[in-house]
Design a protein around this motif. Structure first.
Motif, PDB file in Angstrom:
ATOM      1  N   GLY A 132      39.221  58.100 -26.693  1.00  0.00           N
ATOM      2  CA  GLY A 132      40.228  57.154 -27.129  1.00  0.00           C
ATOM      3  C   GLY A 132      41.625  57.725 -26.936  1.00  0.00           C
ATOM      4  O   GLY A 132      41.787  58.855 -26.446  1.00  0.00           O
ATOM      5  N   ARG A 167      39.016  56.808 -35.593  1.00  0.00           N
ATOM      6  CA  ARG A 167      37.648  57.192 -35.934  1.00  0.00           C
ATOM      7  C   ARG A 167      36.736  56.966 -34.726  1.00  0.00           C
ATOM      8  O   ARG A 167      36.862  55.983 -34.002  1.00  0.00           O
ATOM      9  CB  ARG A 167      37.156  56.369 -37.123  1.00  0.00           C
ATOM     10  N   SER A 168      35.799  57.893 -34.549  1.00  0.00           N
ATOM     11  CA  SER A 168      34.866  57.811 -33.424  1.00  0.00           C
ATOM     12  C   SER A 168      33.585  57.099 -33.848  1.00  0.00           C
ATOM     13  O   SER A 168      33.253  57.013 -35.038  1.00  0.00           O
ATOM     14  CB  SER A 168      34.541  59.213 -32.910  1.00  0.00           C
ATOM     15  N   LEU A 198      41.689  51.609 -27.882  1.00  0.00           N
ATOM     16  CA  LEU A 198      40.935  52.223 -28.979  1.00  0.00           C
ATOM     17  C   LEU A 198      41.479  53.621 -29.233  1.00  0.00           C
ATOM     18  O   LEU A 198      41.647  54.416 -28.305  1.00  0.00           O
ATOM     19  CB  LEU A 198      39.447  52.310 -28.632  1.00  0.00           C
ATOM     20  N   GLY A 211      39.918  55.831 -31.367  1.00  0.00           N
ATOM     21  CA  GLY A 211      38.790  56.743 -31.510  1.00  0.00           C
ATOM     22  C   GLY A 211      37.907  56.791 -30.278  1.00  0.00           C
ATOM     23  O   GLY A 211      37.910  55.874 -29.447  1.00  0.00           O
ATOM     24  N   CYS A 228      37.311  51.752 -34.408  1.00  0.00           N
ATOM     25  CA  CYS A 228      37.982  52.736 -33.562  1.00  0.00           C
ATOM     26  C   CYS A 228      39.436  52.385 -33.243  1.00  0.00           C
ATOM     27  O   CYS A 228      40.079  53.117 -32.476  1.00  0.00           O
ATOM     28  CB  CYS A 228      37.222  52.896 -32.238  1.00  0.00           C
TER      29      CYS A 228
END
Length: 438
Positions: A100, A105-106, A167, A169, A437
């Motif tokens: 990203g 957040r992944s 995105l 992540g 994400c």
């Protein structure tokens, strides 16, 4: 629904033919797992190579590797996923990461590409590895368990990339082998270092979020009788025989029924998200040596379930194993012969389980995405085993089950998944990735 969500949902609908085509491509690879891993054909590798090309076209950095089964077993012996004797030469795992823009957040999308054998071909109305689209359903081995889910998670990413959705992540994408024979492929994936802030495993759940799965024990109950002529008057059975192991089997089966009835009302064996209490299911039996001889030996294969709350100190089902062994001893005490010659239990497999808290942040976001996709956001339990325990426990990636298709059709002849399920699953996953994400 926001304008971006509407755009994502609309493109998923417009790409329905490509979703079906992707799953059809996957089904054509006969990626059958075998009890003897050295008998596996090239189907698993060919399927992974296909997926690797699709991922790299999207910009993923990929990793295709043959796990070292003996080394993994030595490292994790006695822990979840460690199964002795599994080898992976020519049977690779695949992992990939799409970076990203940073700060978000992944998410990990994960599934298995191995399938069980199709069984008797005359039980199939179509060739199990030649997918057929008929009356809104795609037919073929693995359409439900679980290449349908793999196709959905791949297409969800492709659609987000096509729309150039930004995105923050990373997206981690992993497909493993050997799930249908114990889960060592997932152990290898986690050991390799693949993890994320949350995960979706696309096992078939009828597009319901399942943050819970059962642990599974496979065991063999061995009963030794005394062989003898079936048609002649026996001596006193308690001295020199014969003793009919088939008759002893009946007593043991009655004892299993008693334990199952007890578990029906035991709160430790029930969970509000599960439709049924834990059960001990007899899946195989063998007895006897000759048509005119009383059976001198019998074996009963069982499949027993346990819940995350029952796990032992190693994250496995040791407590439930001991509970079953104690019950088998009690059954033997009721019979004079078995009291002197008790049955014994040999354990074949212990596949772990997991539960993600219903109030976790990812569950809430995923429920929003599912509801936006016009699906039911109510949580459900996954009655069979899945590999969510390995990324959740060992990999610190809280992972839920969510995938297309009726799980009851898994492993059956004429396995099939509805196109509507595939579209809805792809839509929900894409929407979840966008929100988690972003």
């Amino acid at each position: 629904m926001t304008s971006l969500q509407q755009t994502i949902a609309g493109l998923v609908e417009a790409r329905s033919d490509k979703i079906v085509a992707t799953l059809s491509d996957l089904v054509r690879f006969p990626s059958v797992v075998k009890s003897n891993p050295k008998e596996a054909g090239p189907g698993e590798r060919d399927c992974q190579l296909y997926l690797q090309k699709r991922l790299e076209k999207l910009g993923f950095t990929t990793d295709l590797w043959d796990p070292d089964g003996p080394a993994l077993y030595a490292k994790y012996e006695g822990r979840p996923g460690a199964n002795k004797g599994r080898t992976f030469e020519g049977r690779p795992n695949l992992g990939g990461t799409l970076a990203g823009i940073g700060g978000g957040r992944s998410i990990m999308l994960t599934g298995h590409i191995d399938v069980v054998p199709p069984g008797a071909i005359d039980h199939w109305a179509t060739d199990p590895f030649d997918p057929v689209l008929k009356e809104g359903f795609l037919h073929g081995r693995g359409t439900v368990d679980m290449k349908g889910g793999v196709a959905c998670m791949l297409m969800a990413v492709e659609i987000l990339k096509e729309l150039k959705v930004p995105l923050s992540g990373d997206i981690v994408f992993t497909t493993v082998v050997d799930e249908e024979i114990g889960g060592m492929g997932s152990l290898a994936m986690v050991d390799r270092g693949f993890k994320a802030d949350a995960g979706i495993m696309t096992e078939p759940t009828g597009n319901k979020i399942a943050p819970l799965c059962h642990g599974i024990l496979w065991g063999k109950i061995i009963i030794d009788g005394i062989g003898g002529h079936a048609e002649l008057t026996p001596n006193a059975w308690y001295s020199s025989g014969p003793v009919d192991a088939v008759q002893l089997c009946r007593q043991m089966l009655d004892g299993i029924d008693i334990l199952n009835r007890r578990w029906m009302f035991d709160p430790r064996k029930n969970h509000p998200l599960m439709d049924l209490p834990n059960q001990i299911i007899v899946t195989q039996m063998s007895a006897g040596e000759h048509p005119s001889s009383m059976a001198g030996r019998a074996e009963i294969i069982i499949d027993a379930q346990y819940l995350p709350s029952e796990k032992d100190e190693f994250g496995l089902g040791g407590k439930v194993k001991r509970e079953i062994e104690e019950h088998v001893r009690h059954v033997c005490q009721a019979d004079p012969y078995l009291r002197a010659h008790p049955a014994r239990v040999e354990w074949i497999l212990d596949a772990d389980c997991a539960e993600i808290p219903a109030d976790s942040s990812f569950i809430g976001i995923f429920q929003n995405a599912v509801e936006t996709a016009d699906l039911d956001p109510v949580l459900s339990g996954f009655g069979a085993h899945s590999d969510i325990g390995l990324p959740t426990g060992l990999g610190n990636t809280p992972t839920v089950n969510f995938g297309p298709g009726d799980p009851a059709l898994s492993h059956q002849p004429n396995e099939r998944v509805s196109v509507r399920d595939l579209i809805d699953c792809t839509k929900a996953i894409a929407l979840a990735i966008e929100e988690w994400c972003r």
